[in-house]
Every structure is written in C-alpha cells, then in structure tokens.
Scaffold this motif. Structure first.
Motif, PDB file in Angstrom:
ATOM      1  N   PHE A   1       0.816  -1.175   0.055  1.00 13.15           N
ATOM      2  CA  PHE A   1      -0.024  -0.082   0.051  1.00 13.15           C
ATOM      3  C   PHE A   1       0.732   1.251  -0.071  1.00 13.15           C
ATOM      4  O   PHE A   1       0.719   2.093  -0.775  1.00 13.15           O
ATOM      5  CB  PHE A   1      -0.724   0.003   1.216  1.00 13.15           C
ATOM      6  N   MET A   2       1.760   1.173   0.966  1.00 15.08           N
ATOM      7  CA  MET A   2       3.015   2.352   0.802  1.00 15.08           C
ATOM      8  C   MET A   2       3.420   2.649  -0.605  1.00 15.08           C
ATOM      9  O   MET A   2       3.397   3.895  -1.096  1.00 15.08           O
ATOM     10  CB  MET A   2       3.915   2.157   2.000  1.00 15.08           C
ATOM     11  N   ALA A   3       3.872   1.577  -1.178  1.00 18.43           N
ATOM     12  CA  ALA A   3       4.579   1.643  -2.295  1.00 18.43           C
ATOM     13  C   ALA A   3       3.722   2.342  -3.523  1.00 18.43           C
ATOM     14  O   ALA A   3       4.120   3.227  -4.339  1.00 18.43           O
ATOM     15  CB  ALA A   3       5.113   0.395  -2.806  1.00 18.43           C
ATOM     16  N   GLY A   4       2.202   1.764  -3.365  1.00 17.56           N
ATOM     17  CA  GLY A   4       1.191   2.148  -4.578  1.00 17.56           C
ATOM     18  C   GLY A   4       1.204   3.762  -4.419  1.00 17.56           C
ATOM     19  O   GLY A   4       1.115   4.350  -5.349  1.00 17.56           O
ATOM     20  N   VAL A   5       0.788   4.117  -3.192  1.00 19.58           N
ATOM     21  CA  VAL A   5       0.586   5.420  -2.897  1.00 19.58           C
ATOM     22  C   VAL A   5       1.513   6.442  -3.385  1.00 19.58           C
ATOM     23  O   VAL A   5       1.247   7.616  -3.795  1.00 19.58           O
ATOM     24  CB  VAL A   5      -0.244   5.768  -1.539  1.00 19.58           C
TER      25      VAL A   5
END
Length: 640
Positions: free
Chosen positions: A569-573
């Motif tokens: 999630f952190m990478a995608g955002v």
C-alpha cells in the motif's frame, strides 16, 4: 362472657384502643372466628421524638428564614396555644432531633441564634440525631464567632455569664457520633480564624489531644494541614499529651503533611518516640510515604531508636522496600548498614519484602549492591526465597531480574518441597498473562520442578476444542479478507493500463521501482494469506493436536501477509503522488513508522523465547520487559 360484654358496652372507648382495633367487634358486629397460630406483627414505624416534643412547623419555618421579628410572635402564639413556657417550646425538636437553635445556626442566622440562647442557654448542650450540638454546626461552617458567643453565654453556678477563658469545659468535650469535638470540626473544615481557634484551645487545652473515631486528635489534624498557629497555641498551653493507644501520634500527621517547618515544631514537643497502635514509629511513616527529608530529620534526632520494629517485625527499611522507595533504602543503609540483615517476624529480609510486593526497582538496587550474597537465596520461615515470593505473587519483572542474576539458585525448594517453577505451574489461574511470562522466564533459565514436592502436582487442564475453534475461525476470516483485497489489487494497478499499441494492456508504471515493489508485496500477501487459509482449513478437522499445530504455523504466514500488504500500500500510494515530492516523502515516512510499529507486536507473539540458549535470552530481554510493561494496569497509590 355476656356479663363482661355488658360491662364493656357502657365504658368509653379510648383513641389508643380504637386505633389498635381492640373493640371493633363488640358493638353490633359479629365476633371474629378464632384462628390458630401467632398474630401477625404490626409494621413498626420509624423511631421519632414523642409527639409532645415535636417542633411546630411554624417555628421550623421561622427558624429557617431567620427573621427574629417574625420568630418572637410565633413563639408567643404557640406558647399561649399549648400553655407551655417559651423555654419548653424552644426545647422541642424536629424529626432529626434538631432544635430551633441547630436550625438557626446551620442557616447562619446569628441574631436569631443569640436570641434563642438568651432565652434558653441550656440548648447549647442539646445534641441532634448525629450527636452534633449547635457549636459543632457552627464550627463546621467556620462560624467560630458564634462559638465564642455561646461559650460566653454558658451559665455558671450563679447564673451569670463568664469570660471565655473560664467557660464551661464540658461544652468543648462533647463529641458527636464521629467522635469529633468542636475543635475537631473547626480543623477538619479548614477554619482560618486563627484567634477563634486559639481561644478554643485556651479554654480547654486537653481537648487538643482528644482522638476521634479515626484516631485523629486536633493536634494531629493541625500538623497534617500545616496550621502553625494551632500547634503554637497548643505548645504554649503546656499541657502534656496523654497518649491514647487509639490515637494517631501528631508527629505522624506532620510527616504525612510533608512540611519541614511543621515537623520541626512537632519534634520540639518531644513527641518523636511515639508509636501508633501498630507499633510504627515516625520513621516508619516517613519511610512508607517516601519522605526523604523527614527521614533525614528523624535520623538526626538524638536518642532515637532507628532499629525499633512494628508489630509485624518490620524495620523502617523493610517498609521503604515494601513501598519501593530506593532513595530511602539508600539513606537508611548509609546510617545503619547492618539493617540490611535484619529480619521481620516472618523471617523476611528487605529483598524478600521487595520481591513479595513487586518493587523491581528495590530488587534491582539490592542485586547490584556488593556484599548481599547471603540475602539472595535466604529463606524465610516458610522456606521461601525471594524468587519463590515473586513467583507466588505474580511479579514477572522481579522474576526476570532474579533469574538473570547468576547467584540466584532457581531450583531451591521451600518447606513444601516446591521450587519456584512448581509454584508457577500450580497457581489458580495459570493462563493469566503474568503467569505465562513468569513461566517463560523460569523455563529459559533452566528451572525445573522438584522431585520430592509435598504438594501434589496440579492436573493439567485438557485443551478444549471450543477454545481453539474461536481462534482458528478468527484467523481464517482475516486471511480470507487479505486474499480478497490483494486479489482485487492485482487487477486494479496504480496508474492504470496503456491503451495504445505496441504495449496495449500493459501497466503504465511498469518500469518504475515503486510499482515493481507494489507488485511483489501484493503477490506475497496474496499467496501467504491463501496458504494460511489452507492450513486453517485443516484445523477444522477436529483433531486437537492438528489444530494446535495449524494455529502455530498459520500465524506467521498471516503476519507476513499483513506486513506485505501494508508495504505494498505504501509503495502504491507513493507511486501515484510521486510528482508532488513533499507529499510522497510524508507518505513514505508515515509508512516506515507504521511498518516498524506493526513488526513490534507481531514479533512479541514469538519472543521472548523459552529456550535456555544465552543468545536467545539476550534477544528476548527487552521484549520481555516491554510485555511486562504492556500487561500492567494502572496502580492505585496506597498510603498508611
């Protein structure tokens, strides 16, 4: 019978008998049928003053309003109606045995109260249902000017008023149901009228030493509340305190007040050697509340016995250890270093006491002190070492400190033949988290059960299928949700897909590092959650051993899935907001902090380790302390 009835028919029937139902069946009505068995008891009304002593409601109303001009005509009117003298009317009471003087004083009507006292001075001594005189009520309201007036107006043998310093002493000695005198009430309610309080003390100095039901004398209350003028007035009265065993020493009140100047004044009264009903000296009290300055002042007193024990055989250093005041323990050891070897009535040294009450700071201090080897494995009268007591009273942090010390013999037995490990596995609630931590600490240090224990081993509780079933179903639900979310994220890529050839259908951010990280993390989360779900499905077969094994294997897989999903999630955002650098940096920092926070509670599920391997024990040291800290609830401060 007929003759008796004929005689009764001509007699008048009294109201009392009619109310009691005595003659209901005698005049033209059928006689009741005789019944066997005891008669039904009539309900008892609440106790109240006799009817002729009850106050007229008009007088009660005027006493509340406090209008003297309106009170006098009402008093004269009632006196003429009932043909009673005014003094007798004034002596009538309310339902709570309050006279009109009590009521007037409670509402602060001075003029009316003075008028009533002038007509009937004896009302000053009258008490209500709580044992309060009008003086008690006035003192409770900090209205000592009325107290002075009432004492001046108290009749002497000749009927003339006297000076307050010669006032009738019995007035000040009257106590209510709480055991409080007028002086008690004035001090309890923080009376600031210094001169009036001094007048009370001067009128009867002995009252300053009277204990109430709590054992507190006015001198004790003044010392605790820092009323220097009261203590000074008592000192000038030059009346020796007659120590009552039920009374708390005034010096203890000064110590609880933690005021150096007040303590000096009380010590000047030569009261330093007093003990309470439990045999505790002022030094015991100062050590109990952690009053270091007070301890130092008491130790400086000449001819003071610093080795005096209370009824439990505790020295002040034992009390300081019990309360966890390390600075007090250090001070007492500097003055009397041999007190470390003194034992209580139960054969306990200071390390026993600290371990029993869970004072890990004192235990840590004693273990680091040189020359205490004889205390570490010393047994009390029941054969318990400090490790036994810490285990028995469920203090995992103390157990951890003791088991890390190489000088502690973890396999010593008490009188019952139990080691600390035997106690850990035989407690009433072995599944409590504190007991699990204690068991882990003992197991990792090589503790073992005794072979010759006089206490039969507790039968292990057979595992319940329902206990595991709820856990398995919860984990199965979580793993299924993670698999569903990651599956959906695999087809809704950040940034979308290319719509033109030659790479139609390919992800737009395919060559970006953060996108690749997103895909890898999402894939790991997807398959580990599915793997955890499959393992948990096997747990549904009902075999307890298989269920326990499945639970232990599925938990790390599910933890890895949650961790990977958070990282993805952190990478995608970060990827989709990469053009706004400051926002991307903020999201990245928040993500890293949260990932570290996620790892801590997850790793604590697997450590501390029960292994006796030294390296694993070192790795588990701080996680163990963190678990102890997390499992402790708020503590209520208690003082003697």
């Amino acid at each position: 019978m007929e003759r008796e009835f004929s005689q009764l028919e001509g007699m008048p029937i009294s109201a009392d008998l009619v109310m009691a139902g005595e003659f209901v069946q005698l005049h033209g009505m059928p006689m009741p049928v005789a019944r066997f068995g005891p008669p039904r008891p009539l309900p008892c009304p609440p106790p109240r003053p006799p009817q002729d002593r009850l106050m007229d409601s008009r007088m009660y109303k005027q006493a509340i309003q406090g209008d003297r001009d309106g009170f006098i005509p009402i008093l004269d009117s009632i006196s003429s109606e009932k043909k009673l003298p005014r003094s007798e009317i004034l002596s009538q009471v309310s339902r709570q045995n309050n006279t009109c003087l009590h009521i007037a004083v409670s509402f602060g009507h001075h003029e009316l109260a003075k008028y009533i006292v002038g007509l009937c001075p004896d009302l000053i001594k009258k008490t209500n249902s709580k044992g309060d005189t009008a003086l008690h009520i006035a003192a409770r309201k900090n209205d000592l000017s009325f107290v002075k007036f009432a004492m001046d107006s108290c009749p002497s043998g000749s009927g003339a008023s006297r000076d307050v310093e010669q006032a009738e002493q019995s007035l000040l000695k009257i106590v209510n149901k709480e055991g409080n005198t007028v002086l008690h009430e004035a001090l309890i309610n923080r009376c600031k009228q210094e001169k009036q309080v001094e007048i009370l003390i001067k009128a009867d100095p002995q009252v300053a030493y009277y204990p109430n039901k709590e054992g507190k004398s006015p001198l004790y209350l003044a010392a605790e509340a820092h009323y220097f003028h009261v203590v000074e007035a008592i000192r000038k009265s030059e009346v020796e305190e007659h120590m009552n065993r039920e009374a708390k020493p005034a010096v203890h009140g000064a110590i609880l007040g933690k005021n150096k100047e007040m303590l000096e004044k009380i010590l000047a009264l030569k009261l330093v050697h007093q003990t309470d009903e439990h045999g505790r000296t002022p030094l015991h009290y100062a050590a109990s509340i952690g009053y270091l300055e007070g301890v130092q002042m008491l130790l400086d007193q000449s001819n003071f016995d610093r080795y005096q024990k209370d009824v439990e055989g505790f020295l002040p250093i034992h009390v300081a250890s019990m309360r966890g005041h390390v600075d007090i323990v250090k001070e007492l050891l500097q003055v009397s270093c041999d007190s470390i070897e003194w034992l209580s009535k139960h054969g306990e040294n200071i390390l026993h006491v600290a371990a029993k009450y869970g004072k890990d700071n004192v235990v840590h201090f004693v273990l680091k002190k040189k020359g205490v080897e004889n205390l570490i494995n010393e047994k009390d009268k029941d054969g318990n070492t400090p490790l036994h007591l810490a285990t028995m009273h469920a203090h995992p942090k103390v157990v951890n400190y003791l088991t890390w010390d190489k000088r502690v013999d973890v396999n010593l037995v008490n009188i019952k033949g139990q080691t600390a490990f035997d106690i850990a596995v035989s407690v009433e609630h072995p599944t409590s988290f504190h007991q699990r931590l204690i068991w882990t600490a003992l197991k990792s240090t090589g503790a073992r059960p005794a072979r010759n224990s006089k206490v039969p081993p507790k039968l292990s509780k057979s595992p319940n299928t329902d206990d595991y079933k709820d856990r398995v179903n919860t984990l199965l639900l979580v793993s299924t949700l993670v698999a569903t979310v990651t599956f959906a994220a695999g087809f809704t890529m950040p940034g979308g897909y290319k719509s033109s050839d030659p790479n139609a259908g390919m992800a737009i951010f395919l060559m970006r590092n953060m996108f690749q990280m997103f895909v890898i993390c999402n894939t790991i989360a997807m398959y580990t959650s599915i793997l955890a779900a499959i393992i948990l499905i096997w747990a549904q077969l009902g075999d307890l051993n298989l269920m326990d094994t499945a639970f232990r294997w599925a938990l790390p897989f599910l933890g890895l899935a949650l961790y990977a999903m958070s990282l993805g999630f952190m990478a995608g955002v970060s990827l989709v907001i990469s053009n706004l650098h400051w926002l991307a940096i903020v999201v990245f920092i928040i993500g890293i902090i949260c990932l570290v926070g996620l790892s801590v509670p997850f790793l604590l599920l697997f450590i501390p380790s029960k292994s006796t391997n030294r390296i694993l024990r070192y790795i588990s040291y701080y996680p163990f302390l963190l678990l102890v800290w997390a499992s402790e609830g708020p503590k209520i401060k208690q003082e003697d």
